[in-house]
Design an enzyme around this catalytic site. Structure first.
Site, PDB file in Angstrom:
ATOM      1  CB  THR A 121     -51.619 -63.209 -71.652  1.00 36.55           C
ATOM      2  OG1 THR A 121     -50.283 -63.669 -71.608  1.00 36.55           O
ATOM      3  CG2 THR A 121     -52.416 -63.800 -70.498  1.00 36.55           C
ATOM      4  CG  LEU A 148     -41.160 -64.403 -72.622  1.00 29.45           C
ATOM      5  CD1 LEU A 148     -40.803 -63.117 -71.896  1.00 29.45           C
ATOM      6  CD2 LEU A 148     -40.722 -64.307 -74.070  1.00 29.45           C
ATOM      7  CB  CYS A 262     -47.178 -60.750 -66.980  1.00 32.12           C
ATOM      8  SG  CYS A 262     -46.435 -60.594 -68.612  1.00 32.12           S
TER       9      CYS A 262
HETATM   10  C1  UDX Z   1     -44.262 -63.624 -65.279  1.00 30.65           C
HETATM   11  C2  UDX Z   1     -44.252 -65.162 -65.305  1.00 30.65           C
HETATM   12  O1  UDX Z   1     -43.266 -65.633 -64.404  1.00 30.65           O
HETATM   13  C3  UDX Z   1     -43.986 -65.657 -66.715  1.00 30.65           C
HETATM   14  O2  UDX Z   1     -44.026 -67.074 -66.758  1.00 30.65           O
HETATM   15  C4  UDX Z   1     -45.036 -65.075 -67.643  1.00 30.65           C
HETATM   16  O3  UDX Z   1     -44.800 -65.470 -68.972  1.00 30.65           O
HETATM   17  C5  UDX Z   1     -45.045 -63.565 -67.552  1.00 30.65           C
HETATM   18  O4  UDX Z   1     -45.230 -63.150 -66.201  1.00 30.65           O
HETATM   19  P1  UDX Z   1     -42.381 -61.739 -65.295  1.00 30.65           P
HETATM   20  O5  UDX Z   1     -43.487 -60.736 -65.280  1.00 30.65           O
HETATM   21  O6  UDX Z   1     -41.228 -61.536 -66.218  1.00 30.65           O
HETATM   22  O7  UDX Z   1     -42.952 -63.190 -65.630  1.00 30.65           O
HETATM   23  O8  UDX Z   1     -41.785 -61.775 -63.815  1.00 30.65           O
HETATM   24  P2  UDX Z   1     -41.659 -62.806 -62.606  1.00 30.65           P
HETATM   25  O9  UDX Z   1     -40.275 -63.326 -62.575  1.00 30.65           O
HETATM   26  O10 UDX Z   1     -42.758 -63.782 -62.612  1.00 30.65           O
HETATM   27  O11 UDX Z   1     -41.820 -61.803 -61.383  1.00 30.65           O
HETATM   28  C6  UDX Z   1     -43.030 -61.060 -61.220  1.00 30.65           C
HETATM   29  C7  UDX Z   1     -42.969 -60.168 -60.029  1.00 30.65           C
HETATM   30  O12 UDX Z   1     -43.026 -60.944 -58.854  1.00 30.65           O
HETATM   31  C8  UDX Z   1     -41.733 -59.287 -59.896  1.00 30.65           C
HETATM   32  O13 UDX Z   1     -42.141 -57.988 -59.514  1.00 30.65           O
HETATM   33  C9  UDX Z   1     -40.940 -59.963 -58.801  1.00 30.65           C
HETATM   34  O14 UDX Z   1     -40.134 -59.050 -58.100  1.00 30.65           O
HETATM   35  C10 UDX Z   1     -42.043 -60.518 -57.929  1.00 30.65           C
HETATM   36  N1  UDX Z   1     -41.639 -61.663 -57.115  1.00 30.65           N
HETATM   37  C11 UDX Z   1     -41.194 -62.809 -57.711  1.00 30.65           C
HETATM   38  C12 UDX Z   1     -41.734 -61.597 -55.736  1.00 30.65           C
HETATM   39  O15 UDX Z   1     -42.160 -60.578 -55.177  1.00 30.65           O
HETATM   40  N2  UDX Z   1     -41.367 -62.676 -54.988  1.00 30.65           N
HETATM   41  C13 UDX Z   1     -40.913 -63.827 -55.542  1.00 30.65           C
HETATM   42  O16 UDX Z   1     -40.603 -64.760 -54.795  1.00 30.65           O
HETATM   43  C14 UDX Z   1     -40.816 -63.897 -56.948  1.00 30.65           C
END
Ligand code: UDX
Length: 436
Positions: A121, A148, A262
């Site tokens: 990114t 991902l 991320c």
């Molecule tokens: C994210 C993006 O989703 C992904 O597409 C990108 O490639 C990388 O960044 P990731 O960091 O693996 O992926 O986690 P994600 O599932 O997006 O969750 C991020 C954070 O948000 C977590 O801490 C999760 O607990 C939080 N979250 C997620 C919430 O607080 N509420 C929600 O409803 C969803």
């Protein structure tokens, strides 16, 4: 096809293994020799569901190799750059040191016609700058961002919901897009959208997707703040607005907010880049998104303090979770671990447990008391706080069972993942995030 992957972290290791699984010959390269040793022995260096099998099979088949020697990339048709772009130490921008070094390192080993495919990114504009270095070798630079999610990384890589290719203009770009189509042939055969565009759009697709997701989470957390002063229930509110297909229920989980490697750094890097472009005002809302997100950690800590009568000093507080989300051992910018550390800082005796992330957490916060066994961790707790919604806490921990272990009857649900009525019925004082 013969492929190389530079950088074997959460992104690169999964990408390398997934590409081998769909039939390519892959060599993964990383500067970290311990990590390469683990991977070459057929094991992932971190926890990711399904990855152990994929790497094991790939290495056993001989189609997946790992090395620290960059020379090994010679002969690959596509070189994926999957190194990390962390936040700089003295600002919000993305640190491009590793991306620049990876591309520079590749140059002597490129042959005319090769593709260098950036997956990291990066701030918009990076690919155009890197292309100036790659083009003289006769190779072509493309930007092929990765979407991902940790915890679902294998599935997301083998079966993505879209593929994006940022390519140069003209015939060179068309040829590059065709090579990527060949790489991702199994996904494309399943009608996965394959979007061919310019560098800037491809770079922006990734950062804007993450900015949107972060905004969605902070939106619902802002509603949680309003719910807290009005007696409304943010989870019912999210259910109700989520039924509107234009809104959708996913990523409307209010709680202690987003973390990980991320979302937090990507929205900051986006703001920094927008300012450099003279368009800081266009994404000024991302500062609010960040601020709302960070406030929720304060709120979770306050709930524990208030529930314990105004002070956590010398109180046993059990923290359930350390990973930034379930199905991951990643503790980078984890709100869960941050809450635990803050409670410790306020004088609580913090006992922390997590099914996968203890080792990583202990390395950076050795001051906390880590206990592997959930029930052992709950024993003698004056208050319990759930900060990562693992099934072990969400589904498999009954309030009746918890009552046989804890001393107090205070449960703070930092992820709004528990059945509040059931905990209350079992005699617990239940506190949610934006719930009465
Ligand atoms: C994210 C993006 O989703 C992904 O597409 C990108 O490639 C990388 O960044 P990731 O960091 O693996 O992926 O986690 P994600 O599932 O997006 O969750 C991020 C954070 O948000 C977590 O801490 C999760 O607990 C939080 N979250 C997620 C919430 O607080 N509420 C929600 O409803 C969803």
């Amino acid at each position: 096809m013969r492929l190389s992957v530079i950088g074997c972290g959460y992104l690169g290791a999964v990408h390398a293994a997934a590409m081998a699984a769909i039939g390519h010959d892959v060599v993964g390269v990383d500067v970290d020799s311990a990590r390469i040793e683990t991977l070459a022995a057929g094991h992932p260096p971190f926890f990711e569901p399904g990855l152990e099998e994929l790497i094991g099979e790939g290495v056993a088949s001989g189609r997946l190799q790992f090395t620290t020697d960059l020379k090994a990339v010679r002969g690959a048709a596509v070189h994926f750059v999957a190194v990390n772009t962390p936040q700089v130490k003295d600002g919000y921008a993305a640190d491009l040191t590793y991306v620049n070094a990876a591309v520079q390192g590749l140059l002597p080993f490129l042959s005319p016609g090769d593709l260098v495919a950036g997956k990291s990114t990066v701030p918009v504009g990076t690919a155009a700058t890197l292309a100036e270095r790659v083009t003289p070798t006769g190779a072509t630079l493309v930007w092929n961002p990765e979407f991902l999610r940790e915890g679902w990384a294998v599935q997301d890589t083998i079966d993505p919901d879209r593929l994006v290719a940022g390519v140069p203009a003209g015939e060179e770009g068309e040829r590059a897009a065709d090579i990527l189509r060949e790489v991702y042939h199994p996904s494309i055969a399943k009608n996965t959208p394959f979007i061919v565009t310019d560098y800037a759009t491809a770079e922006l697709v990734k950062v804007s997707a993450n900015a949107f997701l972060a905004t969605k989470i902070s939106f619902i957390n802002a509603m949680a703040e309003i719910a807290e002063v009005t007696g409304a229930d943010v989870t019912t509110l999210a259910d109700a607005i989520g039924h509107d297909a234009r809104i959708g229920r996913r990523f409307l989980g209010a709680g202690i907010g987003f973390g990980g490697g991320c979302l937090p750094k990507d929205i900051r890097a986006f703001s920094a880049r927008a300012e450099e472009l003279g368009r800081g005002e266009s994404v000024v809302f991302l500062r609010e998104v960040d601020a709302i997100n960070l406030r929720r950690r304060d709120r979770a800590v306050d709930l524990v303090v208030t529930a314990l009568g105004g002070s956590v000093f010398k109180k046993n507080v059990t923290v359930l979770g350390a990973a930034f989300k379930p199905h991951s051992d990643d503790i980078r910018d984890s709100p869960a671990l941050d809450v635990a550390v803050r409670l410790h800082g306020l004088g609580a005796w913090v006992t922390l447990t997590d099914p996968e992330a203890i080792e990583n957490a202990r390395r950076i916060h050795p001051q906390l008391n880590y206990v592997e066994d959930r029930d052992e961790a709950l024993r003698g707790a004056d208050a319990v706080i759930v900060v990562t919604e693992w099934d072990e806490y969400r589904r498999e921990l009954s309030p009746e069972h918890a009552s046989t272990l804890a001393s107090g009857r205070i449960i703070v649900d930092g992820r709004n993942c528990l059945d509040a009525a059931a905990w209350r019925a079992a005699g617990w004082e239940y506190y949610g995030m934006g719930r009465p």
